[in-house]
Write an enzyme that holds these catalytic residues in place. Structure first.
Site, PDB file in Angstrom:
ATOM      1  N   HIS A 122      -4.082   1.032  12.008  1.00 23.66           N
ATOM      2  CA  HIS A 122      -3.872  -0.228  12.724  1.00 23.66           C
ATOM      3  C   HIS A 122      -5.232  -0.838  13.062  1.00 23.66           C
ATOM      4  CE1 HIS A 122      -2.607  -3.253  15.364  1.00 23.66           C
ATOM      5  NE2 HIS A 122      -1.623  -2.636  16.002  1.00 23.66           N
ATOM      6  N   HIS A 177       0.824  -1.218   0.000  1.00 28.80           N
ATOM      7  CA  HIS A 177       0.000   0.000   0.000  1.00 28.80           C
ATOM      8  C   HIS A 177       0.859   1.270   0.000  1.00 28.80           C
ATOM      9  CE1 HIS A 177      -3.862  -2.089   0.866  1.00 28.80           C
ATOM     10  NE2 HIS A 177      -3.069  -2.950   1.474  1.00 28.80           N
ATOM     11  N   TYR A 192       0.820  -4.232  12.245  1.00 30.15           N
ATOM     12  CA  TYR A 192       0.723  -2.800  11.932  1.00 30.15           C
ATOM     13  C   TYR A 192       1.560  -1.926  12.866  1.00 30.15           C
ATOM     14  CZ  TYR A 192      -2.661  -3.925   8.321  1.00 30.15           C
ATOM     15  OH  TYR A 192      -3.250  -4.435   7.198  1.00 30.15           O
ATOM     16  N   ASN A 206     -10.493  -2.605   2.468  1.00 30.13           N
ATOM     17  CA  ASN A 206     -10.135  -2.717   1.049  1.00 30.13           C
ATOM     18  C   ASN A 206     -11.368  -2.491   0.179  1.00 30.13           C
ATOM     19  OD1 ASN A 206      -7.413  -3.281   1.316  1.00 30.13           O
ATOM     20  ND2 ASN A 206      -7.596  -5.480   1.003  1.00 30.13           N
TER      21      ASN A 206
HETATM   22 FE1  HDE Z   1      -2.623  -4.846   5.492  1.00 27.75          FE
HETATM   23  N1  HDE Z   1      -0.814  -4.066   5.918  1.00 27.75           N
HETATM   24  N2  HDE Z   1      -1.973  -6.664   6.045  1.00 27.75           N
HETATM   25  N3  HDE Z   1      -4.395  -5.703   4.897  1.00 27.75           N
HETATM   26  N4  HDE Z   1      -3.288  -3.092   4.861  1.00 27.75           N
HETATM   27  C1  HDE Z   1      -0.458  -2.789   5.753  1.00 27.75           C
HETATM   28  O1  HDE Z   1       0.655  -1.523   7.374  1.00 27.75           O
HETATM   29  C2  HDE Z   1      -0.853  -6.897   6.750  1.00 27.75           C
HETATM   30  C3  HDE Z   1      -4.738  -7.021   5.008  1.00 27.75           C
HETATM   31  C4  HDE Z   1      -4.542  -2.774   4.435  1.00 27.75           C
HETATM   32  O2  HDE Z   1      -3.238   3.448   3.948  1.00 27.75           O
HETATM   33  C5  HDE Z   1       0.878  -2.470   6.366  1.00 27.75           C
HETATM   34  O3  HDE Z   1       0.901   0.691   7.751  1.00 27.75           O
HETATM   35  C6  HDE Z   1      -0.776  -8.289   7.113  1.00 27.75           C
HETATM   36  C7  HDE Z   1      -6.147  -7.193   4.773  1.00 27.75           C
HETATM   37  C8  HDE Z   1      -4.607  -1.395   4.043  1.00 27.75           C
HETATM   38  O4  HDE Z   1      -1.675   3.248   5.457  1.00 27.75           O
HETATM   39  C9  HDE Z   1       1.308  -3.802   6.978  1.00 27.75           C
HETATM   40  C10 HDE Z   1      -1.904  -8.882   6.593  1.00 27.75           C
HETATM   41  C11 HDE Z   1      -6.628  -5.942   4.514  1.00 27.75           C
HETATM   42  C12 HDE Z   1      -3.328  -0.889   4.263  1.00 27.75           C
HETATM   43  C13 HDE Z   1       0.141  -4.694   6.629  1.00 27.75           C
HETATM   44  C14 HDE Z   1      -2.649  -7.852   5.928  1.00 27.75           C
HETATM   45  C15 HDE Z   1      -5.520  -5.032   4.594  1.00 27.75           C
HETATM   46  C16 HDE Z   1      -2.533  -1.972   4.777  1.00 27.75           C
HETATM   47  C17 HDE Z   1       1.853  -1.794   5.438  1.00 27.75           C
HETATM   48  C18 HDE Z   1      -2.315 -10.335   6.664  1.00 27.75           C
HETATM   49  C19 HDE Z   1      -8.072  -5.534   4.168  1.00 27.75           C
HETATM   50  C20 HDE Z   1      -2.850   0.516   3.984  1.00 27.75           C
HETATM   51  C21 HDE Z   1       1.846  -0.326   5.847  1.00 27.75           C
HETATM   52  C22 HDE Z   1      -2.294 -10.911   7.947  1.00 27.75           C
HETATM   53  C23 HDE Z   1      -9.007  -5.707   5.236  1.00 27.75           C
HETATM   54  C24 HDE Z   1      -3.076   1.426   5.147  1.00 27.75           C
HETATM   55  C25 HDE Z   1       1.099  -0.291   7.071  1.00 27.75           C
HETATM   56  C26 HDE Z   1      -2.630   2.822   4.820  1.00 27.75           C
HETATM   57  C27 HDE Z   1      -1.200  -1.839   5.165  1.00 27.75           C
HETATM   58  C28 HDE Z   1       0.098  -5.956   7.034  1.00 27.75           C
HETATM   59  C29 HDE Z   1      -3.853  -8.123   5.227  1.00 27.75           C
HETATM   60  C30 HDE Z   1      -5.694  -3.621   4.350  1.00 27.75           C
HETATM   61  C31 HDE Z   1       2.645  -4.358   6.512  1.00 27.75           C
HETATM   62  C32 HDE Z   1       0.348  -8.926   7.905  1.00 27.75           C
HETATM   63  C33 HDE Z   1      -6.942  -8.502   4.837  1.00 27.75           C
HETATM   64  C34 HDE Z   1      -5.818  -0.649   3.505  1.00 27.75           C
HETATM   65  O5  HDE Z   1       1.406  -3.718   8.367  1.00 27.75           O
END
Ligand code: HDE
Length: 713
Positions: free
Chosen positions: A338, A74, A361, A147
């Protein structure tokens, strides 16, 4: 820090951190006024620079450290401020105050993003879009990190790094950027049956939205609502765009990536500047905890939706984005979301993907923003003053007075005190948990194809064709035939015809696959995916097709007016007024950027020239009335450009209105008005042509005529 009593003070809080560099003198970071910002301090005007030059060193050092790590996923994002208004109380289900008091307005900051690409990549990649919302509630920050698709690729957090490594550019050559069309992604996916439902979404046009304001938002996981009595409901969160869900064509997306890679960012920015505020209905699907087992899938499985036909979405609020950030880095880049930022009344479910996110997060913000004090950055601050005994760390902002930084204490009078539940103290929902410590997927997560089928079967015919073509495009980029074959084998479990169509184009045979069940241990005797695949009750869900979301509005659409000298001013102004009164934007495109003169002698300054933009940047075209203008557009210098414009818009099934006197233009183009009834092609002889045009724009595209249109000439 002040102690705001009302959420509106979030605005004041942000305001108090702003500076404008207007009518002020240049200073160093220590506030010293600078008299020369052109030259470094040297030993003689041709001599070496002196180490003593603290002004130069400060400036260069700051510059050297201007970048922070981009988000792992992202990275590419666009943000906006807004407000969430509650229209119907959810107090029977949750004690969260911002969801209980009807009329309550909560400030929000929303960040949209693509997932795979780097920070500078195109907005139009085929990808999932992030839709992350920070609610600055009176009870603390609540983040819904959502999402634009309601399911996810994987069922367990353990697989997330694998998924992301597979989709990111390949490690040896860092190719391709912001694209899933490559070997490693499809290698992984073809071995992960659980991703098939998500793949249907990702290959649909949902992955190439027309704008952020025309995307749905989904919380994906089941969360829990807890009411005052401690009763719990499962809840799924939904945002439905007031403008309907719209996408562009893949061919268009590829062109936009070159012509305007900031297409979505720009659209969001411009809409807000114009006062066309993007809006969504906020809704919930509620399931009493005791009904958890009533579905033919597991509510904890993030690869499943709860079909709206089974549990309707109850609309309870409105999300409006009404203010652009003042500074991209300070706000959109530094905002830290988060899923674990909660308020009383909302809790997690045991979804193993969500559980893993709760760790990730905070960890990622520590490495990205560099300090455990990231909550003190203005965009991340709660409207409530933070009181706790945490202290120090990099870049600490808060200056806490007194001797005490521990609890219990007597020196500080015991402060700060724990809050009772009745005082808004957060307590986790009590849930009885018992089980054997085990690394295993639940058997209830094993059906990977029913909802993939449900999605595919619920698409309209043109949507199915787009999905098919997306798979053909993506798999054609896969260089290893074995992977293409395996993927086609997966598609065969979803739809035989789809698999055959794709197979024929990617040069492989459809073969029957036998898949080891990855989620169960190797020695497991249960469930063979193929033989025990269960059929979901629901085989069709109208809510899954974008076609059923079309709204009768042209708000936010961009209409290109193609004109040259001599265009009919009255016709032009009449249409412009009508379109703008319905909140569409009109932009003039002319042979060059030089002013054009209408037939009445008025000079108009074009926003674009025929060679500086393309039809893909517009929702519809008006070919300005007037023979003189039409003839000039057809002169040798302009002819190919203007015909390309018209033909491309026609190919992408957009509305085109040929003003009076422009017949030679459509006769020269691929557009045929003869023997061809096309609801999106308008000419001056039509009855109420401007109404027909507006109606056609409101319908988005005539996808049904796509095959017919593209077969012409
Ligand atoms: Fe994320 N995801 N994600 N994700 N995600 C990040 O956090 C992660 C998942 C989502 O505009 C990271 O701050 C793991 C689902 C959005 O700043 C990180 C898993 C959904 C955004 C991270 C998921 C999301 C992130 C990278 C599986 C939809 C952007 C930067 C266990 C419900 C937020 C950050 C923004 C961002 C980890 C799965 C949505 C790496 C480990 C499912 C919208 O922490």
């Amino acid at each position: 820090m002040n102690d705001p009593k009302s959420t509106n003070e979030k605005l004041d809080q942000l305001e108090s951190h702003k500076t404008a560099n207007e009518e002020t003198k240049l200073t160093t970071n220590q506030g010293l006024k600078i008299s020369n910002n052109q030259d470094s301090l040297k030993a003689g005007d041709r001599g070496p620079t002196l180490l003593e030059d603290f002004i130069l060193r400060e400036k260069i050092t700051h510059f050297d450290h201007e970048r922070i790590p981009e988000r792992i996923v992202h990275a590419r994002g666009s943000g906006a401020h807004g407000v969430f208004k509650l229209n119907k109380s959810l107090s029977p289900y949750t004690k969260a105050k911002f969801l209980s008091e009807v009329g309550k307005e909560t400030p929000v900051f929303v960040r949209f993003s693509t997932v795979a690409g780097s920070k500078g990549s195109t907005d139009l990649a085929r990808d999932v879009r992030g839709f992350a919302i920070k609610f600055y509630t009176d009870e603390g920050n609540y983040d819904l990190v959502a999402n634009n698709m309601p399911v996810f690729f994987i069922q367990d957090a353990m697989k997330f790094p694998d998924l992301v490594h597979a989709v990111k550019p390949e490690p040896d050559n860092e190719i391709p950027q912001a694209a899933s069309a490559h070997d490693t992604f499809w290698d992984f996916i073809s071995l992960m049956p659980e991703s098939m439902h998500m793949i249907m979404w990702l290959m649909s046009d949902r992955a190439i939205p027309r704008s952020f304001s025309r995307m749905e938002g989904f919380g994906v996981h089941s969360f829990k609502f807890i009411n005052e009595e401690g009763k719990s409901h499962f809840v799924k969160f939904h945002f439905k765009p007031k403008l309907g869900v719209h996408s562009v064509a893949w061919d268009e997306a590829q062109r936009i990536s070159g012509v305007d890679p900031d297409f979505h960012k720009r659209d969001l920015w411009e809409s807000i500047e114009k006062g066309n505020f993007p809006e969504w209905d906020f809704g919930v699907q509620l399931i009493p905890e005791e009904d958890e087992d009533k579905f033919d899938f597991d509510l904890l499985d993030p690869t499943k939706i709860v079909p709206e036909e089974e549990v309707p979405v109850e609309i309870v609020g409105t999300l409006t984005l009404n203010r652009n950030p003042d500074n991209f880095f300070a706000e959109t880049e530094q905002v830290a979301f988060h899923p674990g930022h909660l308020v009383p009344g909302i809790d997690f479910s045991n979804d193993p993907l969500l559980q893993g996110r709760l760790f990730s997060y905070t960890d990622t913000q520590l490495s990205r923003l560099g300090s455990p004090n990231f909550h003190e950055i203005p965009i991340n601050r709660s409207v409530n003053t933070v009181h706790n005994n945490q202290r120090d760390g990099h870049m600490r902002q808060q200056i806490v007075k007194g001797k005490v930084s521990y609890e219990p204490n007597s020196i500080g009078g015991g402060c700060p005190f724990q809050a009772m539940m009745s005082e808004g103290g957060f307590t986790s929902h009590e849930e009885r948990v018992s089980g054997t410590k085990i690394r295993q997927r639940s058997e209830s997560f094993v059906d990977h194809y029913s909802q993939a089928k449900l999605f595919y079967n619920s698409q309209s015919a043109p949507e199915k064709i787009h999905l098919q073509n997306a798979l053909i495009f993506e798999l054609s980029k896969v260089t290893i035939p074995e992977i293409r074959k395996r993927m086609v084998g997966q598609l065969n479990f979803i739809d035989k015809n789809l698999a055959e169509k794709v197979a024929a184009k990617v040069g492989v045979e459809v073969t029957e696959l036998e898949f080891p069940n990855q989620s169960l241990p190797a020695d497991s005797t249960h469930v063979d995916l193929q033989s025990e695949e269960r059929e979901a009750h629901t085989t069709f869900s109208g809510a899954l097709s974008m076609r059923n979301t079309v709204k009768n509005t042209i708000e936010g659409r961009k209409i290109g007016f193609i004109m040259a000298d001599g265009a009919d001013e009255t016709a032009l102004n009449d249409l412009k007024t009508k379109l703008e009164s319905e909140n569409a934007a009109v932009e003039i495109i002319a042979p060059s950027l030089a002013p054009v003169k209408t037939d009445a002698g008025t000079s108009l300054t074009p926003k674009h020239s025929l060679s500086s933009t393309a039809s893909v940047c517009f929702d519809a075209l008006f070919i300005a009335a007037g023979e003189k203008s039409a003839n000039e557009l057809l002169n040798p210098e302009n002819k190919q450009l203007v015909l390309h414009f018209i033909n491309e818009a026609y190919k992408h099934c957009k509305a085109i209105y040929f003003g009076e006197g422009t017949e030679p233009l459509y006769l020269n183009s691929n557009v045929s008005l003869k023997n061809h009834i096309d609801p999106a092609i308008v000419n001056s002889e039509d009855e109420s042509p401007s109404d027909k045009f507006i109606n056609a724009i409101a319908n988005h595209r005539v996808w049904d005529l796509e095959l017919e249109r593209n077969a012409i000439k």
